[in-house]
Design a protein around this motif. Structure first.
Motif, short mmCIF file in Angstrom:
data_model
loop_
_atom_site.label_atom_id
_atom_site.label_comp_id
_atom_site.label_asym_id
_atom_site.label_seq_id
_atom_site.Cartn_x
_atom_site.Cartn_y
_atom_site.Cartn_z
N MET A 138 0.83 -1.34 -0.03
CA MET A 138 0.07 -0.19 0.15
C MET A 138 0.76 1.03 0.08
O MET A 138 1.67 1.50 -1.22
N GLY A 139 1.03 2.02 1.10
CA GLY A 139 1.90 3.04 1.30
C GLY A 139 3.50 2.66 1.27
O GLY A 139 3.85 1.46 1.02
N ARG A 140 4.05 3.82 1.36
CA ARG A 140 5.72 3.57 1.23
C ARG A 140 6.09 2.89 2.60
O ARG A 140 5.49 3.21 3.73
N LYS A 166 2.26 6.44 15.03
CA LYS A 166 1.30 6.05 13.96
C LYS A 166 1.13 7.44 13.04
O LYS A 166 1.11 7.19 11.76
N ARG A 189 -5.56 -6.75 14.69
CA ARG A 189 -5.29 -6.02 13.63
C ARG A 189 -4.01 -5.73 13.16
O ARG A 189 -3.71 -5.72 11.96
N ALA A 213 -4.39 8.24 2.50
CA ALA A 213 -3.45 8.28 1.32
C ALA A 213 -2.30 7.31 1.56
O ALA A 213 -1.75 6.70 0.56
N ALA A 214 -1.79 6.92 2.69
CA ALA A 214 -1.09 5.81 3.08
C ALA A 214 -1.45 4.55 2.88
O ALA A 214 -0.70 3.50 2.81
N GLY A 215 -2.83 4.31 2.57
CA GLY A 215 -3.41 3.00 2.46
C GLY A 215 -3.63 2.18 3.77
O GLY A 215 -3.97 1.09 3.89
N GLY A 271 -14.46 0.83 20.36
CA GLY A 271 -13.73 -0.35 19.62
C GLY A 271 -12.70 0.14 18.57
O GLY A 271 -11.52 -0.28 18.23
N LYS A 272 -13.28 1.29 17.95
CA LYS A 272 -12.57 1.64 16.69
C LYS A 272 -11.21 2.55 17.02
O LYS A 272 -11.12 2.77 18.04
N PRO A 273 -10.32 2.27 16.06
CA PRO A 273 -9.01 2.98 16.22
C PRO A 273 -9.30 4.43 16.11
O PRO A 273 -9.98 4.99 15.40
N VAL A 274 -8.90 5.18 17.24
CA VAL A 274 -8.95 6.55 17.50
C VAL A 274 -7.89 7.05 17.90
O VAL A 274 -7.27 6.49 18.96
N TYR A 275 -7.43 8.44 17.86
CA TYR A 275 -6.58 9.19 18.70
C TYR A 275 -7.29 10.60 18.81
O TYR A 275 -7.82 11.00 17.61
N ALA A 307 4.39 7.34 4.94
CA ALA A 307 3.81 6.32 4.09
C ALA A 307 2.94 6.90 3.05
O ALA A 307 3.03 6.35 1.97
N ARG A 348 5.31 -3.95 0.73
CA ARG A 348 5.76 -2.55 0.07
C ARG A 348 7.10 -2.45 -0.57
O ARG A 348 8.17 -2.99 -0.60
N LYS A 361 -2.27 -7.96 9.28
CA LYS A 361 -1.44 -7.54 8.12
C LYS A 361 -0.34 -8.31 7.88
O LYS A 361 0.30 -8.33 6.74
N LEU A 386 -7.98 -6.68 20.33
CA LEU A 386 -8.59 -6.36 19.16
C LEU A 386 -7.18 -5.55 18.38
O LEU A 386 -6.93 -5.88 17.31
N ARG A 404 -2.38 7.76 -2.13
CA ARG A 404 -3.77 7.57 -2.63
C ARG A 404 -4.43 9.02 -2.72
O ARG A 404 -4.23 9.51 -1.56
N MET A 445 -4.25 -0.87 15.74
CA MET A 445 -5.10 0.19 16.93
C MET A 445 -6.39 -0.23 17.37
O MET A 445 -7.28 -0.87 16.44
N ALA A 446 -7.11 0.02 18.63
CA ALA A 446 -8.06 -0.32 19.01
C ALA A 446 -8.66 0.61 20.12
O ALA A 446 -7.60 1.35 20.88
#
Lengths: 397, 397
Positions: A1-3, A92, A266, B99-101, B74-78, A99, A397, A270, A262, B3, A241-242
């Motif tokens: 995907m990204g760099r 992150k 995740r 953009a990083a995918g 549960g969702k990734p968040v910051y 990326a 990558r 990958k 979680l 992207r 992340m979760a």
């Protein structure tokens, strides 16, 4: 995907009660070292991401203060916060910028100067980061209490003992005794831990991470630039992340750290890693040992042990150097210290140096697989980040 | 490079003094609408980025509270913070993830509930975000004072008058009068502004943005997903970021807003746009009018006018609909309101709806070029973000 994204330089302040410096001077110790290791000038970076939870003093906008002191006002910068996982969130954000092709060279600095507030205030303020309205304000729960709930549930269900919890502290102090940057660079005995005073039964003072000031920094680069800057880049293989409700009373049980599980799933997805027995893929790991029980729960959440068997890993000394999966070789939050915004970045520094085989003898992992795992929690499991580092460029990558 | 990234749904709460809701309910108003416009369920998103400066109440960790209320724990968040440019920083972080995918569908929510603290406390707390030690603590400078320094320097050097400043307020209130979501959805006269009481000479009450509660949200998507979700995506063409010293006394002069200029240059460089006369490339713009003088300085920093001539644009009514470059058609910070973490996201909402030709009659820009500029400042110019939105997919991707 990204760099692909690599770390090309690392810096780490002495952790401890750092009344000798202000926040900018503290951050500078890490920033200077990271730039020096990367062989760059700080003014060469395209962007800065600051990890800092803040709130300990009346000064705001730490990012701006840090950049000015370092002589790089003008650089693109923002601050990131995810409670005690703030440092991992900063990594992150920087990862994504590179990326995405938005930046080639990014400085991440995590810093916290917690001892500017008196200890009771710090404990209260961290408590507010639990479930504020129901659990903190109504019931007076602070973090030792939260983790004591985890510990009592775990001990009652699985037969772990206070000795098992203290074994985590003994191990992490053992490693910290070889890490001159640690807040407590000294060993403790099981008896010392067991005889320390209760903070919230069954957790004692020596089951608890300290209130620490500290800073850590990494310079991150795109592949092209990383190849120019170093012969030994360390790559970011995956970040999972979760999050979870802050309400412990709304989580299904106290025995599974759901956000951590979680986040690991995740991150592993990958890389095609199965979570059960995941330790086979890693040379070592850091997990978020804010309290000793948290390390045991993390073993299980990461797939290092089956549910209810994490305490056996530490009882059998499988998380020391030479064991199945050495954990917290830098002393962990417990003995290295836990300056909130710095912790995730400090883990990154440790992983780069471990993978490159250059930490102090005695706490250096044997590097065979060339891959490691860092687990960082915010709140009582409100946030979780699992970051996988590696010596080989990630394949996709 | 990375992207292409599009906005596929927008949501916006009523701005104002919102004692009728708590922060999660306020954010939900915007989150719900953004998901509905995008034709998704909130649980479909891969990640959430929260823009919230915080510090107005004793509750921490707004991200977690928002996700729980919205039913997506549960969702990734910051959380991201860049003072008054927090919302733009959140959009930048989300942009980079897509953009990083790393993610295909990201929700950005900006929210601030400032009226939980009494006004004098809010003014003090914002003041601490100036230059804390030297200018706030030692000299008592708060933000009206900071911007009064800009205004006096500008008026003295270039001959602008208090009437010119008030013309900005009159224009932005005119636009706000057609925006039902604005804090002050009503017109004012030049006389009303001129007769309002001084806050910090030459700035009056009506030269100043209010203390506002509000939330805004956007759903952002990768190209593939955007094409599936909508026939009219709005793309992010470029984001330029910069910072500066917080110390006004260390900035070379009060007449050039250095961080804003630098951010614009960085955003324009990616698009091959010359900064002088840049307005020719845009159908409309938002600039950061925390005080009326700030809008005039922004005209010059963005290249809409030469140094010292920005006030003529407003004197000649060139920044109304039909003028050279309509500015702050939603009422701006001045009359729409400035809930810190929401402001940058609110600009994004406005730009999507303007470019799609669906805002209220009378404040709708004529869309010929299909491109627009949003300028968002943190502090007194500590941070600046310039984001370019467009109807066509960016060419380089």
């Amino acid at each position: 995907m990204g760099r692909a994204v690599a770390i090309v330089g690392t810096g780490h302040s002495k952790f401890g009660v750092r009344n000798d410096v202000n926040i900018a001077e503290l951050a500078w110790e890490a920033m200077r070292e990271a730039a020096s290791e990367a062989g760059i000038e700080l003014r060469d970076v395209d962007q800065v991401v600051v990890g800092n939870a803040g709130g300990w003093s009346s000064e705001y906008l730490s990012s701006i203060v840090l950049l000015e002191y370092a002589g790089i006002s003008g650089k693109p910068v923002y601050r990131v916060e995810a409670a005690c996982a703030t440092g991992s969130a900063a990594i992150k954000a920087a990862h994504d910028a590179i990326a995405a092709g938005e930046a080639d060279l990014v400085l991440v600095v995590g810093v916290e100067k917690m001892n500017e507030s008196p200890t009771p205030i710090v404990v209260e303020m961290i408590g507010r980061a639990g479930n504020y309205f129901w659990e903190f304000e109504n019931f007076g729960l602070t973090f030792p209490g939260y983790y004591a709930l985890y510990a009592t549930a775990y001990m009652s269900e699985f037969g772990a003992t206070e000795e098992d919890l203290c074994r985590v502290a003994v191990k992490n102090h053992h490693h910290a005794s070889m890490n001159p940057k640690a807040h407590f660079p000294r060993a403790i005995t099981l008896e010392q831990c067991l005889q320390s005073r209760y903070v919230a039964w069954p957790l004692k003072l020596y089951d608890s991470s300290p209130i620490t000031d500290g800073a850590a920094a990494v310079v991150m680069a795109s592949e092209d630039l990383a190849r120019k800057l170093t012969d030994s880049p360390v790559w970011i293989h995956s970040i999972g992340m979760a999050s979870d409700t802050s309400n412990l009373s709304k989580r299904p049980d106290f025995l599974v750290h759901r956000a951590s599980r979680l986040a690991a799933e995740r991150a592993f997805k990958k890389l095609g890693i199965e979570i059960e027995g995941s330790y086979k893929h890693f040379d070592f790991a850091n997990v978020h040992d804010a309290f000793t029980i948290a390390e045991i729960l993390a073993y299980e959440a990461m797939g290092f042990a089956k549910l209810g068997e994490g305490y056996k890993l530490v009882r059998e000394e499988q998380t020391y150097v030479g064991g199945l999966i050495p954990v917290n070789l830098d002393g962990g939050l417990k003995a290295k210290g836990h300056p909130i915004g710095a912790t995730g970045v400090s883990m990154a520094v440790e992983h780069v140096r471990q993978l490159q085989g250059r930490v102090e003898k005695g706490r250096q992992a044997e590097i065979k697989r060339g891959r490691s795992l860092a687990h960082n929690v915010g709140g009582t499991g409100h946030y979780a980040f699992v970051t996988v580092y590696g010596l080989d460029k990630p394949r996709s990558r």
